[in-house]
Design an enzyme around this catalytic site. Sequence first.
Site, PDB file in Angstrom:
ATOM      1  N   GLY A   9       0.705  -1.254  -0.002  1.00  0.00           N
ATOM      2  CA  GLY A   9       0.003  -0.085   0.191  1.00  0.00           C
ATOM      3  C   GLY A   9       0.930   1.314  -0.062  1.00  0.00           C
ATOM      4  O   GLY A   9       0.353   2.588  -0.267  1.00  0.00           O
ATOM      5  N   GLU A  74      -0.204 -12.695  -1.042  1.00  0.00           N
ATOM      6  CA  GLU A  74       0.575 -11.934  -0.315  1.00  0.00           C
ATOM      7  C   GLU A  74       0.907 -12.698   1.152  1.00  0.00           C
ATOM      8  O   GLU A  74       2.121 -12.809   1.426  1.00  0.00           O
ATOM      9  CB  GLU A  74      -0.147 -10.841   0.126  1.00  0.00           C
ATOM     10  N   GLY A 125       2.206   1.329  10.099  1.00  0.00           N
ATOM     11  CA  GLY A 125       2.944   2.109   9.756  1.00  0.00           C
ATOM     12  C   GLY A 125       2.341   3.602   9.025  1.00  0.00           C
ATOM     13  O   GLY A 125       2.657   4.462   9.216  1.00  0.00           O
ATOM     14  N   GLY A 126       1.046   3.094   8.475  1.00  0.00           N
ATOM     15  CA  GLY A 126       0.382   4.317   7.988  1.00  0.00           C
ATOM     16  C   GLY A 126      -0.063   5.315   9.196  1.00  0.00           C
ATOM     17  O   GLY A 126      -0.330   6.442   9.027  1.00  0.00           O
TER      18      GLY A 126
HETATM   19  P1  ATP Z   1       0.667  -3.209   3.526  1.00  0.00           P
HETATM   20  O1  ATP Z   1       1.511  -4.415   3.399  1.00  0.00           O
HETATM   21  O2  ATP Z   1      -0.079  -2.718   4.400  1.00  0.00           O
HETATM   22  O3  ATP Z   1       0.099  -3.105   1.964  1.00  0.00           O
HETATM   23  P2  ATP Z   1       3.321  -2.039   2.692  1.00  0.00           P
HETATM   24  O4  ATP Z   1       3.496  -3.377   2.216  1.00  0.00           O
HETATM   25  O5  ATP Z   1       3.653  -0.894   1.873  1.00  0.00           O
HETATM   26  O6  ATP Z   1       1.889  -2.052   2.973  1.00  0.00           O
HETATM   27  P3  ATP Z   1       5.695  -1.810   4.395  1.00  0.00           P
HETATM   28  O7  ATP Z   1       6.543  -1.404   3.231  1.00  0.00           O
HETATM   29  O8  ATP Z   1       5.745  -2.990   5.217  1.00  0.00           O
HETATM   30  O9  ATP Z   1       4.031  -1.788   4.027  1.00  0.00           O
HETATM   31  O10 ATP Z   1       5.588  -0.469   5.249  1.00  0.00           O
HETATM   32  C1  ATP Z   1       5.217   0.855   5.017  1.00  0.00           C
HETATM   33  C2  ATP Z   1       5.495   1.442   6.238  1.00  0.00           C
HETATM   34  O11 ATP Z   1       6.890   1.621   6.446  1.00  0.00           O
HETATM   35  C3  ATP Z   1       5.144   3.047   6.099  1.00  0.00           C
HETATM   36  O12 ATP Z   1       3.766   3.227   6.451  1.00  0.00           O
HETATM   37  C4  ATP Z   1       6.098   3.766   7.023  1.00  0.00           C
HETATM   38  O13 ATP Z   1       5.742   3.870   8.233  1.00  0.00           O
HETATM   39  C5  ATP Z   1       7.423   2.878   6.758  1.00  0.00           C
HETATM   40  N1  ATP Z   1       8.313   3.297   5.925  1.00  0.00           N
HETATM   41  C6  ATP Z   1       9.845   3.029   6.038  1.00  0.00           C
HETATM   42  N2  ATP Z   1      10.476   3.562   5.007  1.00  0.00           N
HETATM   43  C7  ATP Z   1       9.560   4.217   4.488  1.00  0.00           C
HETATM   44  C8  ATP Z   1       9.669   5.527   3.300  1.00  0.00           C
HETATM   45  N3  ATP Z   1      10.982   5.701   2.591  1.00  0.00           N
HETATM   46  N4  ATP Z   1       8.597   5.995   3.007  1.00  0.00           N
HETATM   47  C9  ATP Z   1       7.458   6.002   3.572  1.00  0.00           C
HETATM   48  N5  ATP Z   1       7.068   5.212   4.496  1.00  0.00           N
HETATM   49  C10 ATP Z   1       8.130   4.304   4.910  1.00  0.00           C
HETATM   50 MG    MG Z   2       3.177  -5.332   2.790  1.00  0.00          MG
END
Ligand code: ATP
Ligand code: MG
Length: 270
Positions: A9, A74, A125-126
């Site tokens: 996401g 996933e 994280g969001g």
């Molecule tokens: P989901 O699995 O819920 O669809 P995702 O796979 O994108 O989301 P991750 O990539 O595991 O999720 O984690 C996203 C989180 O990582 C963000 O919400 C933020 O808190 C953190 N984060 C770490 N590095 C960054 C970056 N460079 N930019 C934005 N967020 C970051």
């Molecule tokens: Mg993810």
Amino acid sequence: HAIGIDVGGTLTKVAFFDDNQKLTFLYFLSDDLQRVSDWIALFDDDVKIGLTGGRAEQLKTFLRCHDNLHYLVEFDATVAGVNYQLQKDGKNFPDAVITNIGTGTSIHYHRGDEHKRISGTGIGGGTLLGMSALMTGIHQFDEIVQLSARGSRSEVDMLVSDIYFGNKTPIDGGLTASNFGAAGLTPLMERSKEDILATVQGLVGEVISTLSIQCAFAEDVEHIVYIGSTLSGNIPLQNIIGNYTKRKNRTPIFLRDNGYSGAIGALLSI
Ligand code: ATP
Ligand code: MG
């Protein structure tokens, strides 16, 4: 050549073996999938692609050739990746709770070949990015992490021991009684951005670890493996989650490349 891609996401994570067979990682923002597609185009046309994540279908619309795509659910990709990472780190458990702190958080149970999703929460994280932005104006992940490391939660949160005011507490006095509770009672007091950001990390970490611990109790599991990019370079959050988990007599595990389990799983599936 082969690439594993996890289109989340917020972030798109990629994993591949470089020319020296070294496992290599890279991430892009998921709101710019054209860049991801341009990067993939640097590989040969016959490159095999393992694809996973909530926005995988969306990335497909950017890709030129669809012949070599292999789609993976996933959760399957995540668990396969975690297994690989644990083995590589020499860690071996019969079973574990796996908590993936992405944009949101999902919690899985894993034993041998069996795995199932058992819980989740919209706190992830969001939430860390969103609440930080609203309360302090700071929205860059790295900056949030750095400033929060210098902050203190003691004037913003309320501990059980704060409520009992030196008297004997019925539960561990060091537990948070109310996240942001002190700010609620003395709202006119100035709080620094550092303190607010530290407290947001506390809220996110405690909700996620409390839920994960309950899952571990329910499944009678000792180890909780916490993954997801929210933990990446985020030592304050790892400490909050690690300490809370240990307080409840469960063993927290953090992996080196926190955010890349899904991408690794997708790569290995090819
Ligand atoms: P989901 O699995 O819920 O669809 P995702 O796979 O994108 O989301 P991750 O990539 O595991 O999720 O984690 C996203 C989180 O990582 C963000 O919400 C933020 O808190 C953190 N984060 C770490 N590095 C960054 C970056 N460079 N930019 C934005 N967020 C970051
Ligand atoms: Mg993810």
